[in-house]
Design a protein around this motif. Structure first.
Motif, PDB file in Angstrom:
ATOM      1  N   LEU A 111       4.652  -2.885 -14.831  1.00 59.71           N
ATOM      2  CA  LEU A 111       4.945  -4.308 -14.711  1.00 59.71           C
ATOM      3  C   LEU A 111       5.034  -4.647 -13.224  1.00 59.71           C
ATOM      4  O   LEU A 111       6.090  -4.511 -12.602  1.00 59.71           O
ATOM      5  N   ASP A 112       3.907  -5.050 -12.644  1.00 56.99           N
ATOM      6  CA  ASP A 112       3.834  -5.359 -11.217  1.00 56.99           C
ATOM      7  C   ASP A 112       4.137  -6.837 -11.020  1.00 56.99           C
ATOM      8  O   ASP A 112       3.348  -7.707 -11.421  1.00 56.99           O
ATOM      9  N   ASN A 126       0.813  -1.214   0.000  1.00 53.84           N
ATOM     10  CA  ASN A 126       0.000   0.000   0.000  1.00 53.84           C
ATOM     11  C   ASN A 126       0.849   1.268   0.000  1.00 53.84           C
ATOM     12  O   ASN A 126       0.352   2.358   0.273  1.00 53.84           O
ATOM     13  N   LEU A 127       2.126   1.109  -0.338  1.00 50.84           N
ATOM     14  CA  LEU A 127       3.036   2.246  -0.327  1.00 50.84           C
ATOM     15  C   LEU A 127       2.720   3.222  -1.460  1.00 50.84           C
ATOM     16  O   LEU A 127       2.535   2.821  -2.608  1.00 50.84           O
ATOM     17  N   THR A 128       2.646   4.494  -1.115  1.00 50.47           N
ATOM     18  CA  THR A 128       2.486   5.560  -2.113  1.00 50.47           C
ATOM     19  C   THR A 128       3.406   6.708  -1.726  1.00 50.47           C
ATOM     20  O   THR A 128       3.928   6.751  -0.608  1.00 50.47           O
ATOM     21  N   ILE A 168       3.917   8.739 -10.872  1.00 54.79           N
ATOM     22  CA  ILE A 168       3.569   9.303 -12.183  1.00 54.79           C
ATOM     23  C   ILE A 168       2.676  10.528 -12.023  1.00 54.79           C
ATOM     24  O   ILE A 168       2.886  11.561 -12.671  1.00 54.79           O
ATOM     25  N   ASP A 169       1.687  10.425 -11.141  1.00 56.13           N
ATOM     26  CA  ASP A 169       0.775  11.561 -10.925  1.00 56.13           C
ATOM     27  C   ASP A 169       1.476  12.726 -10.245  1.00 56.13           C
ATOM     28  O   ASP A 169       1.241  13.893 -10.590  1.00 56.13           O
ATOM     29  N   ASN A 170       2.341  12.454  -9.270  1.00 57.78           N
ATOM     30  CA  ASN A 170       3.063  13.528  -8.592  1.00 57.78           C
ATOM     31  C   ASN A 170       4.019  14.249  -9.520  1.00 57.78           C
ATOM     32  O   ASN A 170       4.262  15.447  -9.372  1.00 57.78           O
ATOM     33  N   LEU A 171       4.565  13.526 -10.482  1.00 59.49           N
ATOM     34  CA  LEU A 171       5.459  14.140 -11.462  1.00 59.49           C
ATOM     35  C   LEU A 171       4.691  14.921 -12.527  1.00 59.49           C
ATOM     36  O   LEU A 171       5.272  15.744 -13.240  1.00 59.49           O
ATOM     37  N   LYS A 206       0.417   0.610  -7.221  1.00 61.71           N
ATOM     38  CA  LYS A 206      -0.077   1.765  -6.470  1.00 61.71           C
ATOM     39  C   LYS A 206       1.017   2.816  -6.319  1.00 61.71           C
ATOM     40  O   LYS A 206       0.786   4.024  -6.501  1.00 61.71           O
ATOM     41  N   LEU A 207       2.231   2.379  -6.021  1.00 63.00           N
ATOM     42  CA  LEU A 207       3.352   3.289  -5.840  1.00 63.00           C
ATOM     43  C   LEU A 207       3.734   3.945  -7.158  1.00 63.00           C
ATOM     44  O   LEU A 207       3.939   5.167  -7.219  1.00 63.00           O
TER      45      LEU A 207
END
Length: 206
Positions: free
Chosen positions: A130-131, A77-79, A115-118, A109-110
């Motif tokens: 690729l999880d 659940n790391l973000t 990607i969104d923060n960047l 999730k991480l």
């Protein structure tokens, strides 16, 4: 033939993992250090976690079954929610007219949070994460799938990344041209004709 498609890696190619590592992995590093159930040096483990998919690090350093389980519980659940900054020369990539894809390994999730923060999601035609919790596919499998899905001629595609044993090797095996982005001077002792340390140098491969 000129390149019409660029496939990028994320970690240490678009932004430096070291810029967020201590805060992002604070709990994970604490779990590993407290356990001690691994082979090798702790600082080496920390460094490798910043540049290699976690499951591969755990294997390379022989994490115990319990330590691996504890680390996966932290990771799942790391973000990362704090501001992030891509390498300054990435702005040159954003201006390129080629169609771009992003292929990255890691926990979904991480990777999505980074990607969104960047703020780079809209830079790419498609993003593939690729999880390794969910698939046994490799980057080679993903690259092949993108070629088929979008009917991309290999000679028009260029793969750009920082890891010679991951995306660069996969591209080589598929007969796709590659560029090693060595912004962090990881390969200073190796003489590669396809190595750059700034995206300004990418144009000569296009």
């Amino acid at each position: 033939m000129s390149k019409s498609v660029l496939i990028f890696d994320l970690d240490n190619t678009i932004y430096p993992v070291s810029s967020i590592a201590e805060k992002l992995f604070e709990k994970l590093f604490a779990v590993i250090e407290k356990s001690g159930e691994y082979d090798g040096d702790f600082e080496a483990v920390k460094l490798e976690i910043q540049r290699t998919p976690f499951q591969k690090v755990a294997g390379a350093f022989s994490f115990s079954e319990q330590l691996l389980k504890d680390c996966m519980e932290v990771h799942i659940n790391l973000t990362y929610k704090d501001p992030m900054q891509y390498f300054p020369d990435y702005e040159l990539v954003q201006k390129l007219p080629q169609t771009k894809f992003l292929v990255t390994s890691g926990f979904s999730k991480l990777q999505h949070s980074k990607i969104d923060n960047l703020g780079i999601r809209n830079d790419f035609e498609e993003i593939v994460i690729l999880d390794l919790q969910e698939t046994n596919d490799t980057k080679k499998d993903i690259f092949r799938r993108l070629l088929d899905k979008y009917q991309l001629p290999k000679e028009q595609v260029l793969i750009v990344g920082d890891d010679i044993n991951s995306e660069i090797q996969a591209g080589k095996e598929l007969g796709i041209d590659t560029v090693i982005y060595d912004r962090l001077e990881k390969y200073t002792d190796l003489n590669f004709a396809n190595k750059i340390d700034n995206f300004a140098g990418l144009t000569k491969f296009l």
